[in-house]
Motif scaffolding. Structure first.
Motif: not given
Length: 91
Positions: A15-20, A76-85
């Protein structure tokens, strides 16, 4: 991401999230960079309202793909944004 990886799937639906998960199969051809060269890369993940663009362009031409570029494309971004190098091994 699905066109660049061998397997992409949504797992662990809560309910609180998904994993991809996105995975290359060992020995699968590298779609990034050049054979024999390591390629510096960045994974950028954001959820947008409606349909996401197929490709995010560097709209502000600063050499960085980010949420500003999405906004300039009308998304329109509707979530937190994650960036990984990370580095892709060019074997």
């Amino acid at each position: 991401m699905a066109n660049d990886f061998t397997i992409t799937t949504i797992t662990d639906r809560r309910r609180d999230g998904r994993e991809i998960w996105s995975t290359w199969m060992v020995g699968a051809r590298n779609v990034f960079g050049a054979v024999g060269q390591n390629t510096r890369s960045r994974l950028f993940v954001a959820v947008v309202k409606g349909t996401a663009p197929d490709v995010v362009l560097d709209m502000d031409q600063n050499g960085i793909i980010d949420e500003t570029d999405l906004a300039l494309m009308g998304a329109a971004v509707i979530s937190n944004v994650e960036k990984r190098d990370f580095t892709i091994n060019g074997f």
